[in-house]
Design a protein around this motif. Structure first.
Motif, short mmCIF file in Angstrom:
data_model
loop_
_atom_site.label_atom_id
_atom_site.label_comp_id
_atom_site.label_asym_id
_atom_site.label_seq_id
_atom_site.Cartn_x
_atom_site.Cartn_y
_atom_site.Cartn_z
N ARG A 41 33.68 35.40 49.18
CA ARG A 41 34.07 34.52 48.52
C ARG A 41 32.91 33.67 48.09
NH1 ARG A 41 38.62 30.82 51.56
NH2 ARG A 41 38.43 29.62 49.47
N TYR A 42 33.24 33.41 46.70
CA TYR A 42 32.02 32.74 45.89
C TYR A 42 32.79 31.49 45.23
CZ TYR A 42 29.75 36.97 46.42
OH TYR A 42 29.12 38.14 46.93
N ASP A 43 33.53 30.48 45.90
CA ASP A 43 34.27 29.37 45.44
C ASP A 43 33.17 28.54 45.04
OD1 ASP A 43 36.41 30.79 46.20
OD2 ASP A 43 36.90 29.15 47.63
N ASP A 44 32.10 28.24 45.50
CA ASP A 44 31.12 27.36 45.17
C ASP A 44 30.32 27.73 44.02
OD1 ASP A 44 29.90 29.50 46.54
OD2 ASP A 44 28.83 28.34 47.88
N ASN A 135 25.24 37.76 41.62
CA ASN A 135 25.31 36.38 41.91
C ASN A 135 24.05 35.72 42.39
OD1 ASN A 135 28.14 36.07 41.15
ND2 ASN A 135 28.99 36.74 43.07
N LEU A 136 23.52 36.49 43.62
CA LEU A 136 22.28 35.70 44.08
C LEU A 136 21.04 35.84 42.94
CD1 LEU A 136 20.52 34.93 46.44
CD2 LEU A 136 20.10 37.47 46.91
N TYR A 137 20.93 36.95 42.14
CA TYR A 137 19.96 36.90 41.42
C TYR A 137 20.23 36.01 40.23
CZ TYR A 137 17.14 39.54 37.83
OH TYR A 137 16.15 40.12 36.80
N ASN A 138 21.40 35.57 39.91
CA ASN A 138 21.55 34.77 38.88
C ASN A 138 21.15 33.35 39.32
OD1 ASN A 138 22.33 36.76 37.14
ND2 ASN A 138 24.43 36.52 37.21
N LEU A 139 21.82 33.12 40.49
CA LEU A 139 21.44 31.63 41.03
C LEU A 139 20.17 31.35 41.28
CD1 LEU A 139 23.53 29.19 41.91
CD2 LEU A 139 24.54 31.32 41.26
N VAL A 140 19.35 32.63 41.55
CA VAL A 140 17.89 32.36 41.84
C VAL A 140 17.36 31.87 40.45
CG1 VAL A 140 15.65 33.46 42.20
CG2 VAL A 140 17.68 33.69 43.87
N LEU A 198 22.51 46.23 34.41
CA LEU A 198 21.64 45.48 33.36
C LEU A 198 22.21 44.11 33.00
CD1 LEU A 198 19.57 48.31 31.57
CD2 LEU A 198 18.84 46.98 33.43
N TYR A 199 23.52 44.38 32.52
CA TYR A 199 24.14 43.11 31.85
C TYR A 199 24.74 42.33 32.79
CZ TYR A 199 24.03 46.61 28.10
OH TYR A 199 23.49 47.56 26.95
N GLY A 200 24.25 42.38 34.09
CA GLY A 200 24.30 41.07 35.08
C GLY A 200 23.29 40.46 35.39
N LEU A 201 22.27 41.03 34.77
CA LEU A 201 20.85 40.42 35.17
C LEU A 201 20.43 39.51 34.26
CD1 LEU A 201 19.11 43.76 35.86
CD2 LEU A 201 20.28 42.09 37.35
N TYR A 202 21.18 38.06 34.27
CA TYR A 202 20.66 36.98 33.53
C TYR A 202 19.17 36.52 33.68
CZ TYR A 202 20.86 32.00 32.22
OH TYR A 202 20.50 30.91 31.48
N GLN A 203 18.57 36.39 32.83
CA GLN A 203 17.08 36.04 32.87
C GLN A 203 16.73 34.79 32.54
OE1 GLN A 203 14.74 39.39 32.15
NE2 GLN A 203 15.68 40.52 33.73
N TYR A 216 30.82 36.93 39.96
CA TYR A 216 31.24 38.08 40.14
C TYR A 216 31.77 38.37 41.42
CZ TYR A 216 28.10 39.15 36.14
OH TYR A 216 27.54 39.21 34.90
N THR A 217 32.93 39.20 41.30
CA THR A 217 33.61 39.41 42.59
C THR A 217 33.63 41.09 42.70
OG1 THR A 217 35.63 39.51 41.96
CG2 THR A 217 35.04 37.37 42.66
N GLY A 218 33.92 41.53 43.86
CA GLY A 218 34.33 43.08 43.77
C GLY A 218 35.28 43.52 43.05
#
Length: 381
Positions: A41-44, A135-140, A198-203, A216-218
């Motif tokens: 779950r990614y509610d936050d 999700n982890l990549y983008n939050l970082v 690649l299109y999920g890798l916000y930089q 993103y979710t499954g």
């Protein structure tokens, strides 16, 4: 010249050696259980993105208005009129003004980093794993840019040997991990022939894929990536038809490993998402030229400097954030607040507002499953 080429090759080799290999990572980060019903779950994350992300308008080739000097100064902001309004925007301005919101991003990011210690990732199906890493990549990325904002041009910050992508910014199960490690040692291994990743890798800069308004979710990850691909490829920051050639983003060149026969493979990839009206131009193009770049941070207006007007020295007005809206979208309603914003900022805000309103249109994309068979899907962005 030979010495310069040798230096470039040495630097490239040094950078490549800093990226971990799959063999150096925990074994359970690879493989999957495709029958698994476990969901993260990614509610936050979802709440944060809904508050902070401003969706752009539908893909467009329209240029922004050029910058103009304000009264009592010859200075003006420098930006690319082709790309400045392209892609979704993130409300970095509000994170800067409210330390508690900035701290919340850090806490959510740290929470995501602990997940692999709580459940073995290979007990999840591949889509769940992909959603997690994106999700982890983008939050970082968001958390790290928060530390240096309002820096406007992110090129050196992103690409430096100790920059955003290469620096070991994460600790996951005792492993010091960089964003490059996530992309090249994890995602490229788990999804070797899937450039959609690649299109999920916000930089953080306009010339990279967009940050989305939802986590993103499954369940949504593949469809969301296809929408991101459609938006990127049909906007000026991703591609641009130009006479005999077809211009494309430098982002593709930096990720050429996904396109082994670069010109042919990338052309075929773009063709799968490009609007019908531009397909002929792509087919007739002599070559794909990777010269589209915009390293401007994807904020709404904060890194656009204000020059020379007395309206911008009222410290009481600037410090009064009680009237700041709760979300990036509602913030657009303040575009006429001329006491706080320069003419360039106001123009950009008006353009973003129009784009955002136009977002209500419906676009049709192809929802490509893993086997690449096309199933048409009509959806509201």
């Amino acid at each position: 010249m030979k010495r310069m080429l040798l230096l470039i090759a040495t630097i490239a080799g040094t950078l490549a050696s800093t990226v971990l290999t799959a063999a150096e990572l925990p074994e359970h980060w690879f493989g999957s259980d495709e029958q698994s019903q476990i969901q993260i779950r990614y509610d936050d994350v979802d709440h944060l993105l809904q508050q902070a992300v401003l969706m752009s308008g539908p893909p467009s080739r329209k240029k922004s208005s050029a910058s103009s000097a304000t009264v009592n100064t010859r200075l003006k902001n420098n930006f690319n009129v082709l790309t400045i309004n392209a892609g979704n925007k993130l409300y970095f301005e509000e994170f800067r003004k409210k330390p508690e919101l900035k701290a919340a991003v850090t806490e959510i990011r740290k929470s995501l980093e602990t997940i692999p210690a709580s459940i073995r990732l290979n007990q999840l199906n591949k889509k769940e794993q992909l959603a997690y890493w994106l999700n982890l990549y983008n939050l970082v990325v968001i958390d790290e840019i928060n530390q240096i904002y309002p820096r406007k041009n992110l090129k050196d910050y992103v690409l430096a040997p100790d920059g955003l992508l290469a620096r070991k910014t994460m600790q996951i199960e005792g492993v010091a991990l960089s964003l490059d490690d996530v992309q090249h040692a994890v995602l490229k291994v788990n999804f070797p022939d899937q450039p959609l990743v690649l299109y999920g890798l916000y930089q953080g800069y306009i010339g990279s894929p967009s940050i989305r308004k939802h986590a993103y979710t499954g369940e949504n990850v593949m469809r969301a990536l296809k929408l991101n691909a459609f938006d990127f490829i049909n906007s000026n920051r991703g591609t641009y038809p130009d006479r005999n050639n077809f211009r494309v983003a430098g982002f593709y060149q930096r990720n050429a490993e996904y396109f082994p026969d670069f010109q042919t493979d990338l052309r075929d990839h773009i063709k799968g998402f490009l609007q019908d009206s531009e397909q002929l131009q792509l087919e007739q193009a002599v070559a794909l030229v990777t010269d589209i770049e915009d390293w401007t941070v994807t904020d709404i207006y904060g890194s656009s400097r204000s020059y020379g007007t007395a309206a911008h020295i009222n410290s009481a007005a600037i410090l009064d954030i009680r009237n700041m809206p709760a979300t990036a979208s509602s913030w657009l309603g303040k575009v006429e607040d001329v006491g706080l914003h320069s003419s360039d900022q106001l123009q950009r805000m008006r353009e973003l507002r129009i784009n955002h309103i136009n977002r209500g249109g419906v676009v049709t994309v192809s929802d490509l499953p893993a086997d690449a068979a096309k199933t048409p899907v009509t959806t509201k962005p």
